[in-house]
Design a protein around this motif. Sequence first.
Motif, PDB file in Angstrom:
ATOM      1  N   SER A   1      39.354  39.539  43.198  1.00 37.77           N
ATOM      2  CA  SER A   1      40.711  39.272  42.683  1.00 37.77           C
ATOM      3  C   SER A   1      41.370  38.104  43.385  1.00 37.77           C
ATOM      4  O   SER A   1      42.313  37.502  42.849  1.00 37.77           O
ATOM      5  CB  SER A   1      41.589  40.516  42.841  1.00 37.77           C
ATOM      6  N   VAL A   2      40.884  37.771  44.579  1.00 36.89           N
ATOM      7  CA  VAL A   2      41.461  36.686  45.364  1.00 36.89           C
ATOM      8  C   VAL A   2      40.949  35.329  44.890  1.00 36.89           C
ATOM      9  O   VAL A   2      41.690  34.344  44.848  1.00 36.89           O
ATOM     10  CB  VAL A   2      41.144  36.885  46.861  1.00 36.89           C
ATOM     11  N   LEU A   3      39.656  35.270  44.523  1.00 37.27           N
ATOM     12  CA  LEU A   3      39.024  33.989  44.194  1.00 37.27           C
ATOM     13  C   LEU A   3      39.749  33.197  43.097  1.00 37.27           C
ATOM     14  O   LEU A   3      39.932  31.984  43.243  1.00 37.27           O
ATOM     15  CB  LEU A   3      37.557  34.223  43.798  1.00 37.27           C
ATOM     16  N   PRO A   4      40.184  33.825  41.986  1.00 36.35           N
ATOM     17  CA  PRO A   4      40.878  33.034  40.950  1.00 36.35           C
ATOM     18  C   PRO A   4      42.173  32.398  41.433  1.00 36.35           C
ATOM     19  O   PRO A   4      42.589  31.360  40.912  1.00 36.35           O
ATOM     20  CB  PRO A   4      41.154  34.075  39.849  1.00 36.35           C
ATOM     21  N   ALA A   5      42.803  33.020  42.431  1.00 40.88           N
ATOM     22  CA  ALA A   5      44.041  32.459  42.971  1.00 40.88           C
ATOM     23  C   ALA A   5      43.775  31.221  43.822  1.00 40.88           C
ATOM     24  O   ALA A   5      44.589  30.299  43.867  1.00 40.88           O
ATOM     25  CB  ALA A   5      44.771  33.511  43.802  1.00 40.88           C
TER      26      ALA A   5
ATOM     27  N   THR B   1      40.305  47.557  34.929  1.00 45.47           N
ATOM     28  CA  THR B   1      40.660  46.260  34.354  1.00 45.47           C
ATOM     29  C   THR B   1      42.141  45.949  34.599  1.00 45.47           C
ATOM     30  O   THR B   1      42.498  44.830  34.995  1.00 45.47           O
ATOM     31  CB  THR B   1      40.367  46.235  32.845  1.00 45.47           C
ATOM     32  N   ALA B   2      42.990  46.928  34.373  1.00 45.99           N
ATOM     33  CA  ALA B   2      44.429  46.730  34.598  1.00 45.99           C
ATOM     34  C   ALA B   2      44.702  46.428  36.063  1.00 45.99           C
ATOM     35  O   ALA B   2      45.538  45.567  36.389  1.00 45.99           O
ATOM     36  CB  ALA B   2      45.192  47.972  34.156  1.00 45.99           C
ATOM     37  N   ARG B   3      44.007  47.101  36.944  1.00 47.47           N
ATOM     38  CA  ARG B   3      44.198  46.862  38.379  1.00 47.47           C
ATOM     39  C   ARG B   3      43.779  45.437  38.747  1.00 47.47           C
ATOM     40  O   ARG B   3      44.496  44.751  39.492  1.00 47.47           O
ATOM     41  CB  ARG B   3      43.398  47.876  39.193  1.00 47.47           C
ATOM     42  N   ILE B   4      42.628  44.999  38.254  1.00 48.06           N
ATOM     43  CA  ILE B   4      42.148  43.648  38.541  1.00 48.06           C
ATOM     44  C   ILE B   4      43.162  42.612  38.052  1.00 48.06           C
ATOM     45  O   ILE B   4      43.512  41.657  38.763  1.00 48.06           O
ATOM     46  CB  ILE B   4      40.786  43.400  37.881  1.00 48.06           C
ATOM     47  N   ASN B   5      43.650  42.789  36.830  1.00 44.43           N
ATOM     48  CA  ASN B   5      44.614  41.834  36.272  1.00 44.43           C
ATOM     49  C   ASN B   5      45.893  41.772  37.107  1.00 44.43           C
ATOM     50  O   ASN B   5      46.442  40.689  37.350  1.00 44.43           O
ATOM     51  CB  ASN B   5      44.936  42.206  34.827  1.00 44.43           C
ATOM     52  N   ASN B   6      46.367  42.931  37.556  1.00 45.72           N
ATOM     53  CA  ASN B   6      47.573  42.966  38.389  1.00 45.72           C
ATOM     54  C   ASN B   6      47.348  42.262  39.725  1.00 45.72           C
ATOM     55  O   ASN B   6      48.222  41.534  40.220  1.00 45.72           O
ATOM     56  CB  ASN B   6      48.012  44.411  38.628  1.00 45.72           C
ATOM     57  N   GLU B   7      46.178  42.501  40.315  1.00 43.96           N
ATOM     58  CA  GLU B   7      45.891  41.890  41.608  1.00 43.96           C
ATOM     59  C   GLU B   7      45.757  40.373  41.495  1.00 43.96           C
ATOM     60  O   GLU B   7      46.232  39.637  42.361  1.00 43.96           O
ATOM     61  CB  GLU B   7      44.615  42.486  42.206  1.00 43.96           C
ATOM     62  N   ILE B   8      45.107  39.897  40.439  1.00 41.70           N
ATOM     63  CA  ILE B   8      44.974  38.451  40.251  1.00 41.70           C
ATOM     64  C   ILE B   8      46.354  37.808  40.137  1.00 41.70           C
ATOM     65  O   ILE B   8      46.614  36.748  40.727  1.00 41.70           O
ATOM     66  CB  ILE B   8      44.107  38.135  39.020  1.00 41.70           C
ATOM     67  N   ARG B   9      47.258  38.462  39.417  1.00 44.02           N
ATOM     68  CA  ARG B   9      48.628  37.946  39.324  1.00 44.02           C
ATOM     69  C   ARG B   9      49.307  37.956  40.694  1.00 44.02           C
ATOM     70  O   ARG B   9      49.998  36.988  41.062  1.00 44.02           O
ATOM     71  CB  ARG B   9      49.445  38.783  38.324  1.00 44.02           C
TER      72      ARG B   9
ATOM     73  N   LEU C   1      51.295  34.745  45.240  1.00 38.65           N
ATOM     74  CA  LEU C   1      51.389  34.536  46.687  1.00 38.65           C
ATOM     75  C   LEU C   1      50.911  33.137  47.082  1.00 38.65           C
ATOM     76  O   LEU C   1      51.563  32.455  47.873  1.00 38.65           O
ATOM     77  CB  LEU C   1      50.568  35.597  47.418  1.00 38.65           C
ATOM     78  N   VAL C   2      49.770  32.734  46.524  1.00 33.16           N
ATOM     79  CA  VAL C   2      49.211  31.423  46.859  1.00 33.16           C
ATOM     80  C   VAL C   2      50.154  30.307  46.433  1.00 33.16           C
ATOM     81  O   VAL C   2      50.384  29.345  47.176  1.00 33.16           O
ATOM     82  CB  VAL C   2      47.821  31.252  46.205  1.00 33.16           C
ATOM     83  N   VAL C   3      50.735  30.437  45.246  1.00 37.94           N
ATOM     84  CA  VAL C   3      51.673  29.413  44.756  1.00 37.94           C
ATOM     85  C   VAL C   3      52.926  29.388  45.641  1.00 37.94           C
ATOM     86  O   VAL C   3      53.436  28.315  46.011  1.00 37.94           O
ATOM     87  CB  VAL C   3      52.049  29.689  43.290  1.00 37.94           C
TER      88      VAL C   3
END
Length: 327
Positions: free
Chosen positions: A102-106, A305-313, A318-320
């Motif tokens: 979930s961290v990598l896409p960010a 899936t819902a958890r992954i999507n929430n974490e990616i957001r 945070l990164v932004v």
Amino acid sequence: MFKRVFHSLVWALALAGAVASSGTAFAQAPWPAKPLRIIVPFQAGSFTDTAARKLAEQLTEQLGQPVIVEGRSGAGGVIGVDAVAKSAADGYTLLLTENSFSVLPALYPKLPYRAQQDLIPLTLVAEAPTVLWARPDFPAANVRALVDMAKAKPGTLTFGSGGQGSSSHLAAALFFDKARISVVHIPFKGVAGSINEAMAGRIDFGTSSLASPMAQIKSGRLRALAVTGAQRSPLLPDVPTFAESGFTDFDAPIWFGVFLPAGTPPAIVTRLHAEVARAVEKPALRDLFMAQGAKPQTMSSQEFTARINNEIRQWTDLVVRTGIKIE
């Protein structure tokens, strides 16, 4: 002449029907009909690799086909995840990874795969708390005292992580953001480096999975200040949670989960979910996870899936907001 042509036509139609019938039977051959593989995007000997091998043993027994673990480490997990994303969607390739997924896409806006489109989150298999630990002579005895110190002297406390952009770095950065404190980040090549530096008194504190510093905490060479999760860890029953310490909106657990290539037939997804859930209930896997302070647990593909999507957001925001970059 007419009879010969008629009989030839009948024979040709019968032969075509037989071929079509056998082709249909072949297409509907029961799954699995050949060995499976579990790709791990980290080095051999890592806990994720060890867990994958135990899972492979259980699935081999349950499915009646060999299940092989294949390591594809590199680029913080990107290489292994990409290999699964580009594999045939036939149920013979699985991915076992952890929350860095979930961290990598960010951190990497141009990944070679689309995390939310190219893979199916099948199920969680275990979750472990993140622990905040400090050097043994650190003046703060708890996380609230640490926050007070950081606010009194911004930018003076030193925090070690397993690397710039690592899960341990982002988990801590999320806490710092919520607690509104500023500390000096010192990245290492792996969590072991930060643990060693804290024991030597050269950095103040760090975060990691519970398993990494457990021996040092038990021996008194490190001090545990808080753990994530709704409840205290059975391995550290005297260490309060972040929520108990007044930080109810912070949680960054370490999780382990299974993924499949997008497009895998629904029937195979359903079967694999049932088989993985069954394997997680077996003593071999349960004991392995619990010995590392992780709680074995599963969830539906839709919930995961819902958890992954929430974490990616969450991590992207945070990164932004903080400007974290891979150096």
